[in-house]
Design a protein around this motif. Structure first.
Motif, PDB file in Angstrom:
ATOM      1  N   GLY A   1       0.811  -1.219   0.000  1.00  0.00           N
ATOM      2  CA  GLY A   1       0.000   0.000   0.000  1.00  0.00           C
ATOM      3  C   GLY A   1       0.840   1.263   0.000  1.00  0.00           C
ATOM      4  N   CYS A   2       1.887   1.292   0.818  1.00  0.00           N
ATOM      5  CA  CYS A   2       2.760   2.465   0.872  1.00  0.00           C
ATOM      6  C   CYS A   2       3.565   2.620  -0.411  1.00  0.00           C
ATOM      7  CB  CYS A   2       3.680   2.395   2.095  1.00  0.00           C
ATOM      8  SG  CYS A   2       2.812   2.667   3.658  1.00  0.00           S
ATOM      9  N   PHE A   3       3.946   1.499  -1.033  1.00  0.00           N
ATOM     10  CA  PHE A   3       4.650   1.582  -2.310  1.00  0.00           C
ATOM     11  C   PHE A   3       3.764   2.235  -3.362  1.00  0.00           C
ATOM     12  CE2 PHE A   3       5.350  -0.096  -6.567  1.00  0.00           C
ATOM     13  CZ  PHE A   3       6.634   0.362  -6.800  1.00  0.00           C
ATOM     14  N   TYR A   4       2.512   1.768  -3.451  1.00  0.00           N
ATOM     15  CA  TYR A   4       1.598   2.342  -4.434  1.00  0.00           C
ATOM     16  C   TYR A   4       1.422   3.834  -4.203  1.00  0.00           C
ATOM     17  CZ  TYR A   4       0.192  -2.403  -5.800  1.00  0.00           C
ATOM     18  OH  TYR A   4       0.181  -3.692  -6.248  1.00  0.00           O
ATOM     19  N   ARG A   5       1.206   4.231  -2.949  1.00  0.00           N
ATOM     20  CA  ARG A   5       0.975   5.641  -2.645  1.00  0.00           C
ATOM     21  C   ARG A   5       2.215   6.472  -2.957  1.00  0.00           C
ATOM     22  NH1 ARG A   5      -3.442   8.930  -1.110  1.00  0.00           N
ATOM     23  NH2 ARG A   5      -2.457  10.960  -1.051  1.00  0.00           N
ATOM     24  N   ALA A   6       3.408   5.983  -2.595  1.00  0.00           N
ATOM     25  CA  ALA A   6       4.651   6.708  -2.877  1.00  0.00           C
ATOM     26  C   ALA A   6       4.851   6.856  -4.381  1.00  0.00           C
ATOM     27  CB  ALA A   6       5.839   5.993  -2.246  1.00  0.00           C
ATOM     28  N   PHE A   7       4.583   5.795  -5.130  1.00  0.00           N
ATOM     29  CA  PHE A   7       4.720   5.837  -6.584  1.00  0.00           C
ATOM     30  C   PHE A   7       3.751   6.852  -7.185  1.00  0.00           C
ATOM     31  CE2 PHE A   7       3.509   4.174 -10.822  1.00  0.00           C
ATOM     32  CZ  PHE A   7       4.734   4.286 -11.454  1.00  0.00           C
ATOM     33  N   GLU A   8       2.498   6.807  -6.749  1.00  0.00           N
ATOM     34  CA  GLU A   8       1.493   7.755  -7.251  1.00  0.00           C
ATOM     35  C   GLU A   8       1.874   9.188  -6.896  1.00  0.00           C
ATOM     36  OE1 GLU A   8      -1.983   6.196  -5.382  1.00  0.00           O
ATOM     37  OE2 GLU A   8      -2.145   4.518  -6.799  1.00  0.00           O
ATOM     38  N   ASP A   9       2.377   9.417  -5.682  1.00  0.00           N
ATOM     39  CA  ASP A   9       2.783  10.759  -5.276  1.00  0.00           C
ATOM     40  C   ASP A   9       3.942  11.264  -6.129  1.00  0.00           C
ATOM     41  OD1 ASP A   9       0.831  10.754  -3.328  1.00  0.00           O
ATOM     42  OD2 ASP A   9       2.216  10.389  -1.660  1.00  0.00           O
ATOM     43  N   GLU A  10       4.883  10.388  -6.459  1.00  0.00           N
ATOM     44  CA  GLU A  10       6.014  10.798  -7.298  1.00  0.00           C
ATOM     45  C   GLU A  10       5.558  11.143  -8.703  1.00  0.00           C
ATOM     46  OE1 GLU A  10       8.970   7.739  -7.027  1.00  0.00           O
ATOM     47  OE2 GLU A  10       9.322   8.139  -4.902  1.00  0.00           O
ATOM     48  N   VAL A  11       4.636  10.370  -9.258  1.00  0.00           N
ATOM     49  CA  VAL A  11       4.105  10.679 -10.594  1.00  0.00           C
ATOM     50  C   VAL A  11       3.391  12.026 -10.558  1.00  0.00           C
ATOM     51  CG1 VAL A  11       2.460   9.974 -12.376  1.00  0.00           C
ATOM     52  CG2 VAL A  11       3.937   8.268 -11.308  1.00  0.00           C
ATOM     53  N   HIS A  12       2.572  12.248  -9.516  1.00  0.00           N
ATOM     54  CA  HIS A  12       1.855  13.521  -9.380  1.00  0.00           C
ATOM     55  C   HIS A  12       2.836  14.692  -9.291  1.00  0.00           C
ATOM     56  CE1 HIS A  12      -1.073  16.486  -8.131  1.00  0.00           C
ATOM     57  NE2 HIS A  12      -0.372  16.707  -7.035  1.00  0.00           N
ATOM     58  N   GLU A  13       3.868  14.557  -8.453  1.00  0.00           N
ATOM     59  CA  GLU A  13       4.858  15.625  -8.308  1.00  0.00           C
ATOM     60  C   GLU A  13       5.578  15.906  -9.625  1.00  0.00           C
ATOM     61  OE1 GLU A  13       7.409  14.493  -5.073  1.00  0.00           O
ATOM     62  OE2 GLU A  13       5.720  14.398  -3.675  1.00  0.00           O
ATOM     63  N   THR A  14       5.857  14.863 -10.395  1.00  0.00           N
ATOM     64  CA  THR A  14       6.515  15.049 -11.697  1.00  0.00           C
ATOM     65  C   THR A  14       5.615  15.804 -12.656  1.00  0.00           C
ATOM     66  OG1 THR A  14       7.810  13.032 -11.409  1.00  0.00           O
ATOM     67  CG2 THR A  14       7.519  13.835 -13.672  1.00  0.00           C
ATOM     68  N   ILE A  15       4.345  15.438 -12.706  1.00  0.00           N
ATOM     69  CA  ILE A  15       3.397  16.099 -13.612  1.00  0.00           C
ATOM     70  C   ILE A  15       3.223  17.559 -13.222  1.00  0.00           C
ATOM     71  CG2 ILE A  15       0.961  16.176 -14.294  1.00  0.00           C
ATOM     72  CD1 ILE A  15       1.070  13.063 -14.197  1.00  0.00           C
ATOM     73  N   VAL A  16       2.996  17.814 -11.943  1.00  0.00           N
ATOM     74  CA  VAL A  16       2.774  19.184 -11.480  1.00  0.00           C
ATOM     75  C   VAL A  16       4.062  20.004 -11.589  1.00  0.00           C
ATOM     76  CG1 VAL A  16       2.198  20.578  -9.455  1.00  0.00           C
ATOM     77  CG2 VAL A  16       0.860  18.546  -9.977  1.00  0.00           C
ATOM     78  N   GLY A  17       5.176  19.431 -11.159  1.00  0.00           N
ATOM     79  CA  GLY A  17       6.451  20.141 -11.172  1.00  0.00           C
ATOM     80  C   GLY A  17       6.937  20.515 -12.560  1.00  0.00           C
ATOM     81  N   SER A  18       6.647  19.666 -13.533  1.00  0.00           N
ATOM     82  CA  SER A  18       7.113  19.935 -14.895  1.00  0.00           C
ATOM     83  C   SER A  18       6.101  20.741 -15.704  1.00  0.00           C
ATOM     84  CB  SER A  18       7.399  18.624 -15.622  1.00  0.00           C
ATOM     85  OG  SER A  18       6.186  17.921 -15.843  1.00  0.00           O
ATOM     86  N   GLY A  19       4.904  20.955 -15.140  1.00  0.00           N
ATOM     87  CA  GLY A  19       3.865  21.676 -15.883  1.00  0.00           C
ATOM     88  C   GLY A  19       3.405  20.895 -17.099  1.00  0.00           C
ATOM     89  N   MET A  20       3.428  19.566 -16.993  1.00  0.00           N
ATOM     90  CA  MET A  20       3.081  18.705 -18.115  1.00  0.00           C
ATOM     91  C   MET A  20       1.702  19.038 -18.670  1.00  0.00           C
ATOM     92  SD  MET A  20       3.498  14.563 -18.172  1.00  0.00           S
ATOM     93  CE  MET A  20       5.072  14.672 -17.348  1.00  0.00           C
ATOM     94  N   PHE A  21       0.750  19.286 -17.791  1.00  0.00           N
ATOM     95  CA  PHE A  21      -0.560  19.787 -18.178  1.00  0.00           C
ATOM     96  C   PHE A  21      -1.182  20.483 -16.992  1.00  0.00           C
ATOM     97  CE2 PHE A  21      -0.983  15.195 -17.403  1.00  0.00           C
ATOM     98  CZ  PHE A  21      -1.872  15.171 -16.346  1.00  0.00           C
ATOM     99  N   ARG A  22      -2.210  21.258 -17.272  1.00  0.00           N
ATOM    100  CA  ARG A  22      -2.887  22.015 -16.231  1.00  0.00           C
ATOM    101  C   ARG A  22      -4.323  21.547 -16.111  1.00  0.00           C
ATOM    102  NH1 ARG A  22      -0.209  25.773 -19.241  1.00  0.00           N
ATOM    103  NH2 ARG A  22      -2.120  26.425 -20.271  1.00  0.00           N
ATOM    104  N   ARG A  23      -4.934  21.895 -15.003  1.00  0.00           N
ATOM    105  CA  ARG A  23      -6.335  21.559 -14.761  1.00  0.00           C
ATOM    106  C   ARG A  23      -7.177  22.057 -15.930  1.00  0.00           C
ATOM    107  NH1 ARG A  23      -8.733  21.772  -8.996  1.00  0.00           N
ATOM    108  NH2 ARG A  23      -6.930  20.456  -8.986  1.00  0.00           N
ATOM    109  N   GLY A  24      -8.024  21.178 -16.436  1.00  0.00           N
ATOM    110  CA  GLY A  24      -8.905  21.527 -17.542  1.00  0.00           C
ATOM    111  C   GLY A  24      -8.352  21.177 -18.915  1.00  0.00           C
TER     112      GLY A  24
END
Length: 106
Positions: free
Chosen positions: A52-75
């Motif tokens: 469970g913690c592995f999945y959450r850590a992996f998902e958090d890292e993907v989220h941080e990469t998307i948000v940090g790089s500005g890959m896309f924005r809301r909408g």
């Protein structure tokens, strides 16, 4: 911070005197939650974590990469090309999970 060891790996391990009959291996607990049995060691951080913690850590890292790089924005409209292989399937699943959690696109 990338070279620092996680707290669970920074502890000094002291040998524990045990009777020979009590030398059976014990299950390690997850470094993150400290409750569940560790199921794997993360290659990136060497932490021993539960599933469970592995999945959450992996998902958090993907989220941080998307948000940090500005890959896309809301909408934004996002198209994901997948082949049906393991990597593509995980990518589609994680993006769907994160979209539900963070409401990136509608």
């Amino acid at each position: 911070k990338g070279s620092e060891l996680p707290p669970c790996l920074q502890r000094e391990h002291q040998p524990v005197a045990r009777e020979p009959s009590a030398m059976a291996p014990t299950a390690r607990l997850c470094c993150i939650c400290g409750e569940a049995r560790a199921a794997l060691r993360r290659p990136k951080t060497f932490e021993q974590v539960c599933r469970g913690c592995f999945y959450r850590a992996f998902e958090d890292e993907v989220h941080e990469t998307i948000v940090g790089s500005g890959m896309f924005r809301r909408g934004d409209r996002v198209a994901v090309g997948v082949s049906g292989g393991k990597d593509s399937t995980v990518l589609a699943h994680v993006l769907t999970t994160l979209n539900a959690r963070h409401e990136w696109v509608q």
